[in-house]
Scaffold this active site. Structure first.
Site, PDB file in Angstrom:
ATOM      1  N   GLY A  29       0.880  -1.167   0.000  1.00  0.00           N
ATOM      2  CA  GLY A  29       0.000   0.000   0.000  1.00  0.00           C
ATOM      3  C   GLY A  29       0.918   1.217   0.000  1.00  0.00           C
ATOM      4  N   TYR A  88      -6.171  -6.989  -2.536  1.00  0.00           N
ATOM      5  CA  TYR A  88      -6.221  -6.815  -3.994  1.00  0.00           C
ATOM      6  C   TYR A  88      -5.455  -7.926  -4.687  1.00  0.00           C
ATOM      7  CZ  TYR A  88      -1.519  -4.680  -3.993  1.00  0.00           C
ATOM      8  OH  TYR A  88      -0.184  -4.420  -3.839  1.00  0.00           O
ATOM      9  N   ARG A 167      -5.946   8.957  -7.417  1.00  0.00           N
ATOM     10  CA  ARG A 167      -6.461   7.693  -7.978  1.00  0.00           C
ATOM     11  C   ARG A 167      -7.966   7.837  -8.167  1.00  0.00           C
ATOM     12  NH1 ARG A 167      -1.965   7.481  -8.385  1.00  0.00           N
ATOM     13  NH2 ARG A 167      -0.402   5.957  -7.736  1.00  0.00           N
ATOM     14  N   LYS A 225       7.878  14.868  -8.869  1.00  0.00           N
ATOM     15  CA  LYS A 225       8.483  13.703  -9.520  1.00  0.00           C
ATOM     16  C   LYS A 225       7.928  13.615 -10.929  1.00  0.00           C
ATOM     17  CE  LYS A 225       6.545  11.983  -5.971  1.00  0.00           C
ATOM     18  NZ  LYS A 225       5.725  11.054  -5.162  1.00  0.00           N
ATOM     19  N   ALA A 228      11.021   9.433 -15.790  1.00  0.00           N
ATOM     20  CA  ALA A 228      12.368   9.504 -16.360  1.00  0.00           C
ATOM     21  C   ALA A 228      12.791  10.944 -16.663  1.00  0.00           C
ATOM     22  CB  ALA A 228      12.419   8.661 -17.628  1.00  0.00           C
ATOM     23  N   ASP A 259       6.703   5.728  -4.295  1.00  0.00           N
ATOM     24  CA  ASP A 259       6.756   5.438  -2.846  1.00  0.00           C
ATOM     25  C   ASP A 259       8.204   5.295  -2.372  1.00  0.00           C
ATOM     26  OD1 ASP A 259       3.988   5.259  -3.141  1.00  0.00           O
ATOM     27  OD2 ASP A 259       4.025   3.070  -3.281  1.00  0.00           O
TER      28      ASP A 259
HETATM   29  P1  ADP Z   1       4.859   7.559  -9.488  1.00  0.00           P
HETATM   30  O1  ADP Z   1       5.376   6.151  -9.436  1.00  0.00           O
HETATM   31  O2  ADP Z   1       4.349   8.005  -8.164  1.00  0.00           O
HETATM   32  O3  ADP Z   1       3.938   7.837 -10.618  1.00  0.00           O
HETATM   33  P2  ADP Z   1       7.055   8.754 -10.980  1.00  0.00           P
HETATM   34  O4  ADP Z   1       6.683   7.929 -12.161  1.00  0.00           O
HETATM   35  O5  ADP Z   1       7.216  10.192 -11.226  1.00  0.00           O
HETATM   36  O6  ADP Z   1       6.121   8.522  -9.723  1.00  0.00           O
HETATM   37  O7  ADP Z   1       8.409   8.148 -10.432  1.00  0.00           O
HETATM   38  C1  ADP Z   1       8.953   8.475  -9.180  1.00  0.00           C
HETATM   39  C2  ADP Z   1      10.465   8.566  -9.304  1.00  0.00           C
HETATM   40  O8  ADP Z   1      10.989   7.338  -9.793  1.00  0.00           O
HETATM   41  C3  ADP Z   1      10.916   9.618 -10.303  1.00  0.00           C
HETATM   42  O9  ADP Z   1      11.068  10.875  -9.673  1.00  0.00           O
HETATM   43  C4  ADP Z   1      12.242   9.067 -10.778  1.00  0.00           C
HETATM   44  O10 ADP Z   1      13.275   9.414  -9.872  1.00  0.00           O
HETATM   45  C5  ADP Z   1      12.042   7.556 -10.717  1.00  0.00           C
HETATM   46  N1  ADP Z   1      11.628   7.020 -12.032  1.00  0.00           N
HETATM   47  C6  ADP Z   1      10.387   6.669 -12.441  1.00  0.00           C
HETATM   48  N2  ADP Z   1      10.399   6.194 -13.714  1.00  0.00           N
HETATM   49  C7  ADP Z   1      11.684   6.233 -14.119  1.00  0.00           C
HETATM   50  C8  ADP Z   1      12.381   5.865 -15.325  1.00  0.00           C
HETATM   51  N3  ADP Z   1      11.737   5.359 -16.398  1.00  0.00           N
HETATM   52  N4  ADP Z   1      13.721   6.048 -15.354  1.00  0.00           N
HETATM   53  C9  ADP Z   1      14.392   6.539 -14.304  1.00  0.00           C
HETATM   54  N5  ADP Z   1      13.814   6.905 -13.141  1.00  0.00           N
HETATM   55  C10 ADP Z   1      12.475   6.757 -13.040  1.00  0.00           C
END
Ligand code: ADP
Length: 306
Positions: A29, A88, A167, A225, A228, A259
């Site tokens: 979670g 889930y 969500r 965040k 990538a 998380d």
């Molecule tokens: P969430 O999972 O909450 O949607 P994000 O997709 O923005 O959040 O991802 C959180 C963090 O994980 C990003 O700030 C980054 O540091 C890392 N991250 C996520 N996807 C990638 C990726 N494809 N390549 C490199 N780092 C990633």
């Protein structure tokens, strides 16, 4: 003196496909995952505690045992007779994941129903983390009770941290969802949104727009965040900064990227308030997490502490 980080929300039983016809049981979670990664990276003189509610049944006991085995303290998890944890199931179809949920009567919905318990837990903490999912599972009255305690905590000088984690399927009404997310952000001094969600639901054109919107609601500090594309930080009294994401050669499973980022960031940030160093460590941890299967990857799979 021992310090404490408190994460508030719902942890569920997770069932995922193992061999043909068999299911593997786990626990996950968003707020628990954040506590898990915070525990792995936090200094020894910090306790990491979870605040939630579970039942008095066997699976609730097993869940608490699992949490304790990761080092996350469960002393603030309420036990509620007649309720059980939410559950889930992850379905895998040609690499595509989908989810079924049984959580509408979960024990965690009552996590804010005992005002004395809620206040005591928050008073004994220095950093308090909660998310838009925490708010989504609560009744309107419980949201109000929780937010008023968090407002009080902030006034008392504690660090209140909110990840909007929007969500839509958890909310019955879009306006209520957006209003409640805004109310959550308004009690926090640090907001940690994912740009994708914010662009989709609030129409932000870029991370700078997300930062401006949350600052206008009263957050001193914002960490956006953006997968990538990297991380944009805006901390009180400092110009905004950009941090590149750590390169990931093969994305295996993005579950818990946000998380693990949140937990690692907070664990590092509480040491000396260096947000840039915290975001760098968090980006490295999140990159390792998405290179592995599952929400909770073992310590050995993560980079050594920065
Ligand atoms: P969430 O999972 O909450 O949607 P994000 O997709 O923005 O959040 O991802 C959180 C963090 O994980 C990003 O700030 C980054 O540091 C890392 N991250 C996520 N996807 C990638 C990726 N494809 N390549 C490199 N780092 C990633």
């Amino acid at each position: 003196m021992m310090k404490r980080m408190l994460s508030i929300g719902e942890c569920m039983v997770e069932l995922r496909q193992a061999e043909e016809g068999l299911l593997r049981k786990g626990y996950a979670g968003d707020t628990f995952n954040t506590a898990y990664y915070a525990r792995l990276a936090a200094p020894k003189d910090w306790a990491v505690s979870y605040l939630s509610a579970v039942g008095i049944d066997k699976v609730s006991e097993e869940m608490l045992g699992f949490m304790e085995s990761t080092g996350v303290e469960t002393g603030f998890v309420r036990r509620v007779e007649g309720r059980t944890p939410g559950l889930y199931m992850i379905h895998l179809d040609k690499g595509e994941r989908s989810f079924s949920y049984w959580r509408s009567a979960s024990a965690a919905k009552t996590l804010a129903d005992d005002p004395v318990h809620l206040r005591a837990a928050i008073e004994q903490s220095d950093v308090v983390f909660f998310s838009g999912i925490t708010l989504a599972i609560l009744s309107a009255d419980a949201v109000e009770a929780l937010l008023s305690e968090l407002r009080r905590a902030r006034t008392a000088g504690k660090t209140v941290v909110f990840d909007p984690n929007i969500r839509p399927h958890l909310w019955q009404d879009r306006t209520v969802m957006l209003d409640t997310i805004n109310a959550g952000a308004a009690v926090a001094n640090l907001v940690m949104p994912s740009f994708d969600d914010e662009a989709t639901h609030f129409g932000d054109a870029d991370p700078a727009a997300t930062i401006a919107r949350y600052k206008a609601l009263g957050a001193e500090n914002v960490v956006v965040k953006d997968g990538a594309n990297g991380i944009t930080l805006s901390f009180a009294g400092k110009p905004a900064e950009f941090i590149t994401a750590t390169r990931v050669d093969k994305v295996v499973d993005t579950t818990s990227a946000g998380d693990s980022f949140n937990g690692t960031f907070l664990a590092r940030y509480v040491q000396d308030g260096d947000a840039r160093a915290a975001a760098t460590a968090a980006a490295r941890a999140a990159a390792a997490v998405i290179g592995h299967h599952g929400a909770l990857v073992p310590r050995e799979a993560l980079p050594a502490a920065a």
